[in-house]
Design a protein around this motif. Structure first.
Motif, PDB file in Angstrom:
ATOM      1  N   GLU A 395       3.056  -5.380 -45.834  1.00  0.00           N
ATOM      2  CA  GLU A 395       2.891  -4.113 -44.749  1.00  0.00           C
ATOM      3  C   GLU A 395       2.137  -2.790 -45.596  1.00  0.00           C
ATOM      4  O   GLU A 395       3.241  -2.225 -46.411  1.00  0.00           O
ATOM      5  N   ASN A 396       1.978  -1.814 -44.737  1.00  0.00           N
ATOM      6  CA  ASN A 396       2.012  -0.242 -45.987  1.00  0.00           C
ATOM      7  C   ASN A 396       1.703  -0.086 -47.317  1.00  0.00           C
ATOM      8  O   ASN A 396       2.577   0.067 -47.661  1.00  0.00           O
ATOM      9  N   THR A 397       0.545  -1.126 -47.767  1.00  0.00           N
ATOM     10  CA  THR A 397       0.021  -1.118 -48.679  1.00  0.00           C
ATOM     11  C   THR A 397      -0.787  -0.540 -48.994  1.00  0.00           C
ATOM     12  O   THR A 397      -1.666  -0.961 -48.400  1.00  0.00           O
ATOM     13  N   VAL A 398      -1.026   0.326 -50.099  1.00  0.00           N
ATOM     14  CA  VAL A 398      -2.177   1.210 -50.343  1.00  0.00           C
ATOM     15  C   VAL A 398      -3.155   0.547 -51.353  1.00  0.00           C
ATOM     16  O   VAL A 398      -2.110   0.540 -52.362  1.00  0.00           O
ATOM     17  N   ARG A 399      -4.146   0.702 -51.771  1.00  0.00           N
ATOM     18  CA  ARG A 399      -4.682   0.429 -53.126  1.00  0.00           C
ATOM     19  C   ARG A 399      -5.272   1.829 -53.573  1.00  0.00           C
ATOM     20  O   ARG A 399      -5.955   2.535 -52.634  1.00  0.00           O
ATOM     21  N   LYS A 412       0.735   8.000 -67.751  1.00  0.00           N
ATOM     22  CA  LYS A 412       2.086   8.317 -66.929  1.00  0.00           C
ATOM     23  C   LYS A 412       1.996   9.833 -65.866  1.00  0.00           C
ATOM     24  O   LYS A 412       2.677   9.139 -64.837  1.00  0.00           O
ATOM     25  N   THR A 413       1.343  10.131 -65.819  1.00  0.00           N
ATOM     26  CA  THR A 413       0.906  11.580 -65.184  1.00  0.00           C
ATOM     27  C   THR A 413       0.634  10.506 -63.940  1.00  0.00           C
ATOM     28  O   THR A 413       1.382  11.003 -63.058  1.00  0.00           O
ATOM     29  N   VAL A 414      -0.281   9.667 -63.840  1.00  0.00           N
ATOM     30  CA  VAL A 414      -0.445   8.898 -62.774  1.00  0.00           C
ATOM     31  C   VAL A 414       0.620   8.068 -62.029  1.00  0.00           C
ATOM     32  O   VAL A 414       1.067   8.202 -61.144  1.00  0.00           O
ATOM     33  N   ASN A 415       1.167   7.194 -62.645  1.00  0.00           N
ATOM     34  CA  ASN A 415       2.578   6.488 -62.693  1.00  0.00           C
ATOM     35  C   ASN A 415       3.327   7.257 -62.111  1.00  0.00           C
ATOM     36  O   ASN A 415       4.224   6.788 -61.622  1.00  0.00           O
ATOM     37  N   ASN A 416       3.527   8.305 -63.116  1.00  0.00           N
ATOM     38  CA  ASN A 416       4.882   9.525 -61.784  1.00  0.00           C
ATOM     39  C   ASN A 416       4.279   9.505 -60.749  1.00  0.00           C
ATOM     40  O   ASN A 416       5.346   9.539 -60.460  1.00  0.00           O
ATOM     41  N   ILE A 417       3.337  10.331 -60.503  1.00  0.00           N
ATOM     42  CA  ILE A 417       2.701  10.246 -58.531  1.00  0.00           C
ATOM     43  C   ILE A 417       3.156   8.731 -58.349  1.00  0.00           C
ATOM     44  O   ILE A 417       3.261   9.407 -56.464  1.00  0.00           O
ATOM     45  N   LEU A 418       2.647   7.860 -58.713  1.00  0.00           N
ATOM     46  CA  LEU A 418       3.128   6.402 -57.826  1.00  0.00           C
ATOM     47  C   LEU A 418       4.160   6.232 -57.728  1.00  0.00           C
ATOM     48  O   LEU A 418       4.332   5.286 -56.818  1.00  0.00           O
ATOM     49  N   SER A 419       5.321   6.432 -58.704  1.00  0.00           N
ATOM     50  CA  SER A 419       6.191   6.276 -59.202  1.00  0.00           C
ATOM     51  C   SER A 419       7.540   6.057 -57.786  1.00  0.00           C
ATOM     52  O   SER A 419       8.528   5.482 -57.681  1.00  0.00           O
ATOM     53  N   ASN A 420       6.851   7.336 -56.729  1.00  0.00           N
ATOM     54  CA  ASN A 420       8.041   7.274 -55.606  1.00  0.00           C
ATOM     55  C   ASN A 420       7.969   5.958 -54.790  1.00  0.00           C
ATOM     56  O   ASN A 420       8.209   5.601 -53.115  1.00  0.00           O
ATOM     57  N   HIS A 421       6.883   4.862 -54.986  1.00  0.00           N
ATOM     58  CA  HIS A 421       6.708   4.373 -54.388  1.00  0.00           C
ATOM     59  C   HIS A 421       6.729   2.760 -54.837  1.00  0.00           C
ATOM     60  O   HIS A 421       7.147   2.478 -56.334  1.00  0.00           O
ATOM     61  N   ASN A 422       6.718   1.237 -54.456  1.00  0.00           N
ATOM     62  CA  ASN A 422       6.896  -0.002 -55.578  1.00  0.00           C
ATOM     63  C   ASN A 422       5.565  -0.049 -55.695  1.00  0.00           C
ATOM     64  O   ASN A 422       4.610  -0.073 -55.318  1.00  0.00           O
ATOM     65  N   MET A 438      -6.721   0.892 -60.932  1.00  0.00           N
ATOM     66  CA  MET A 438      -6.704  -0.095 -60.027  1.00  0.00           C
ATOM     67  C   MET A 438      -5.134  -0.577 -59.675  1.00  0.00           C
ATOM     68  O   MET A 438      -4.586  -0.684 -60.354  1.00  0.00           O
ATOM     69  N   ALA A 439      -4.375   0.147 -58.159  1.00  0.00           N
ATOM     70  CA  ALA A 439      -2.804  -0.147 -58.052  1.00  0.00           C
ATOM     71  C   ALA A 439      -2.697  -0.526 -56.903  1.00  0.00           C
ATOM     72  O   ALA A 439      -3.405   0.653 -56.369  1.00  0.00           O
ATOM     73  N   ASP A 440      -1.747  -0.945 -57.009  1.00  0.00           N
ATOM     74  CA  ASP A 440      -1.591  -1.776 -55.083  1.00  0.00           C
ATOM     75  C   ASP A 440       0.183  -1.089 -55.047  1.00  0.00           C
ATOM     76  O   ASP A 440       1.014  -1.721 -55.886  1.00  0.00           O
ATOM     77  N   ILE A 441       0.191  -0.035 -54.274  1.00  0.00           N
ATOM     78  CA  ILE A 441       1.174   0.794 -54.266  1.00  0.00           C
ATOM     79  C   ILE A 441       2.190  -0.107 -52.431  1.00  0.00           C
ATOM     80  O   ILE A 441       1.091   0.620 -51.625  1.00  0.00           O
ATOM     81  N   SER A 442       3.485   0.415 -52.728  1.00  0.00           N
ATOM     82  CA  SER A 442       3.828  -0.432 -51.222  1.00  0.00           C
ATOM     83  C   SER A 442       4.938   0.504 -50.229  1.00  0.00           C
ATOM     84  O   SER A 442       5.384   1.251 -51.409  1.00  0.00           O
ATOM     85  N   ASN A 443       5.414   0.289 -49.611  1.00  0.00           N
ATOM     86  CA  ASN A 443       6.163   1.197 -48.837  1.00  0.00           C
ATOM     87  C   ASN A 443       5.339   2.612 -48.373  1.00  0.00           C
ATOM     88  O   ASN A 443       6.330   3.854 -49.310  1.00  0.00           O
ATOM     89  N   SER A 447       2.405  10.158 -43.928  1.00  0.00           N
ATOM     90  CA  SER A 447       2.486  11.191 -44.658  1.00  0.00           C
ATOM     91  C   SER A 447       2.096  10.696 -46.960  1.00  0.00           C
ATOM     92  O   SER A 447       1.322  11.788 -47.393  1.00  0.00           O
ATOM     93  N   ASP A 448       2.676  10.093 -47.045  1.00  0.00           N
ATOM     94  CA  ASP A 448       2.919   9.303 -48.043  1.00  0.00           C
ATOM     95  C   ASP A 448       1.059   9.439 -48.606  1.00  0.00           C
ATOM     96  O   ASP A 448       0.556   9.852 -49.496  1.00  0.00           O
ATOM     97  N   ILE A 449       0.823   9.095 -47.811  1.00  0.00           N
ATOM     98  CA  ILE A 449      -1.009   8.665 -48.171  1.00  0.00           C
ATOM     99  C   ILE A 449      -1.622  10.019 -48.573  1.00  0.00           C
ATOM    100  O   ILE A 449      -2.157  10.045 -49.895  1.00  0.00           O
ATOM    101  N   LYS A 450      -1.444  11.239 -48.209  1.00  0.00           N
ATOM    102  CA  LYS A 450      -2.149  11.964 -47.737  1.00  0.00           C
ATOM    103  C   LYS A 450      -1.573  12.397 -48.890  1.00  0.00           C
ATOM    104  O   LYS A 450      -1.914  12.917 -49.334  1.00  0.00           O
ATOM    105  N   ASN A 451      -0.075  12.551 -49.193  1.00  0.00           N
ATOM    106  CA  ASN A 451       0.353  13.262 -50.634  1.00  0.00           C
ATOM    107  C   ASN A 451      -0.047  12.823 -52.093  1.00  0.00           C
ATOM    108  O   ASN A 451      -0.210  13.405 -53.134  1.00  0.00           O
ATOM    109  N   VAL A 452      -0.322  11.225 -51.907  1.00  0.00           N
ATOM    110  CA  VAL A 452      -0.507  10.357 -52.943  1.00  0.00           C
ATOM    111  C   VAL A 452      -1.742  11.250 -53.027  1.00  0.00           C
ATOM    112  O   VAL A 452      -2.238  11.512 -54.447  1.00  0.00           O
TER     113      VAL A 452
END
Ligand SMILES: NC(=O)C1=CN([C@@H]2O[C@H](COP(=O)(O)OP(=O)(O)OC[C@H]3O[C@@H](n4cnc5c(N)ncnc54)[C@H](O)[C@@H]3O)[C@@H](O)[C@H]2O)C=CC1
Ligand SMILES: O=C(O)CCC(=O)C(=O)O
Length: 469
Positions: A395-399, A412-422, A438-443, A447-452
């Protein structure tokens, strides 16, 4: 947020759908459970409307040049909007249409130049329903973040078979005899008609087509020489020669199977015709730039070559019809058509039912997988990146699909942004100046989607972003 940005954001959300009918069809985002929660998630705030997932029904595909029905049905099964044209389009019309499509399918005639592509603001992918990709400005497409796919070998056999037919036809002057009899003339001649058994075939370019042809020619008792810029294992008793001249000096039939590149432009011109055996035959079903046709006409007129079979030309008509092949298009056309034992075909090397239907399936499947899942495997201009599918119970996973300039520090920059999620999984690769993550992030909630999206959008190295869920 400006309305254009909102549109872009909406367009970046893709509801992923299984490839219908394909075995091992993938379950990608959005998960069913995610979709079930959508109304609640979308009512979080007024702005949430901008995050409405982009539906496959909004996906517009422009198909030109009579791309096979197999492709049309794959796209329609996805629910995409398909606009189909039998021929290519004049540049102005193409520019108008390309402005708002997400993917375009072409064959060899449609020129996707920088001038055309700069108008293609929503384009994520180009499908060349053929082998050659020289009709696309690959450099421009790459830097614009547009993935290009082709079909590397589905029509190779068809081309090889055409060449075999033409070798025999040239040796027996079949084209001329047939034209004569169509006009009532009975010319039973054997002068300068030959068997192909024991003759030497010189193949320039021993790739998919050249090597296939080698096997067929040997089965007819021909000797095979080939010239290629890379060392390639010989099939049967064929022999690679170190220079083009050695091939030209020793071959009775010379056939070209190289791509259109600056190095292959006019690869057969006056000096190469001079190096051929007296009475050799020349065949070209590669690209019209490879053989210098005025030089070929000259070589024929002085008796150096005994015939030729041409399937490709420097300029080719955009559509079928009487009068299309004229001096307006190629200034030597009327002289060429007046010569005997010159077989001229309208770029039909790959035009068989088998090849076209296989190409339709192959390229449409590549485009669909890229659009729906982000998989770039098989792309000619992108690094090949793929991620294992998401499961329905995730659930709640975004690619995240992030195409960027290949410069230090981006991950480094991108993973810093993604690292608020799993970060469930990710894969990144580069090719020349560009790279693709390509990265799959969960949780992730709405509103997180918009921020990411917003944060990735602000990164300096970004070329384009898509978020699939
Ligand atoms: N008439 C038609 O309908 C069709 C035409 N084609 C054309 O045929 C071309 C060849 O197709 P494939 O065999 O599938 O390509 P391929 O990529 O499998 O083989 C091309 C071969 O040419 C060699 N090569 C490249 N530059 C060379 C050079 N300067 N000198 C000598 N060898 C060179 C490569 O090393 C490679 O082995 C395509 O690029 C396409 O333009 C392909 C399909 C249908
Ligand atoms: O079938 C076509 O339109 C083009 C075939 C061709 O030249 C290719 O596959 O490169």
């Amino acid at each position: 947020m400006a309305s254009q940005e909102i549109n872009n954001l909406q367009n970046s959300f893709q509801r992923a759908v299984n490839l219908s009918g394909s075995s091992g069809a993938v379950s990608t985002s959005p998960t069913q459970s995610f979709m079930d929660t959508l109304p609640r998630r979308m009512s979080v705030s007024n702005k949430a409307k901008a995050l409405k997932p982009f539906s496959t029904g909004d996906m517009k595909i422009l198909l030109l040049e009579n791309v096979n029905a197999t492709a049309v049905s794959i796209f329609e099964d996805q629910g995409y909007q398909v606009e189909f044209h039998k021929s290519s389009l004049p540049e102005e019309e193409l520019i108008e249409k390309i402005k708002d499509v997400h993917a375009i399918g072409i064959r060899s005639k449609t020129k996707l130049t920088a001038n055309v592509l700069k108008h293609a603001k929503n384009l994520v992918s180009i499908g060349c329903f053929c082998i050659g990709t020289n009709q696309v400005d690959l450099k421009y497409a790459t830097h614009a973040g547009i993935a290009v796919f082709n079909s590397p070998f589905s029509n190779s056999r068809s081309v090889a078979e055409l060449i075999i037919g033409e070798i025999i036809s040239l040796a027996r002057q079949l084209g001329d005899r047939s034209i004569e009899l169509h006009t009532g003339a009975w010319n039973k001649v054997s002068n300068r008609c030959w068997e192909v058994r024991g003759k030497t075939l010189g193949i320039i370019g021993y790739g998919h087509i050249g090597s296939q042809l080698s096997v067929l020619a040997e089965a007819m008792g021909m000797h095979v020489l080939y010239y290629d810029t890379v060392t390639i294992m010989a099939l049967g008793t064929a022999r690679q020669v170190p220079t083009l001249d050695e091939l030209l000096n020793n071959s009775d039939f010379i056939t070209c199977h190289v791509p259109a590149t600056p190095e292959t432009k006019n690869m057969l011109s006056a000096p190469q015709f001079a190096a051929m055996k007296e009475g050799a035959y020349v065949l070209n079903a590669s690209r019209g730039t490879v053989v210098d046709i005025p030089a070929l006409i000259q070589a024929f007129k002085v008796g150096k070559i005994a015939g030729a079979a041409l399937d490709v030309y420097p300029s080719e008509p955009g559509k079928n019809g009487a009068g299309a092949f004229s001096d307006d298009l190629n200034p030597w056309a009327s002289e060429l058509i007046s010569l005997p034992n010159i077989i001229l075909t309208p770029h039909i090397g790959g035009s068989t039912e088998e090849a076209q239907s296989a190409i339709g399936v192959e390229v449409a499947a590549s485009l669909t997988k890229y659009i729906n899942e982000g998989t770039s495997v098989g792309s000619v201009n992108f690094p090949e990146v793929s991620l294992r599918s998401l499961d329905y119970d995730q659930e709640n996973t975004v690619r995240v699909l992030y195409i960027h300039h290949n410069v230090p520090g981006v991950l480094k920059t991108v993973n810093n942004i993604l690292s608020n999620h799993n970060i469930e999984k990710q894969f990144s690769d580069s090719k020349g100046d560009i790279a693709y993550l390509m990265a799959d992030i969960s949780n992730v909630d709405q509103s997180d989607i918009k921020n990411v999206y917003d944060e990735l959008n602000q990164t300096d190295a970004k070329i384009s972003i898509r978020l699939l869920y």
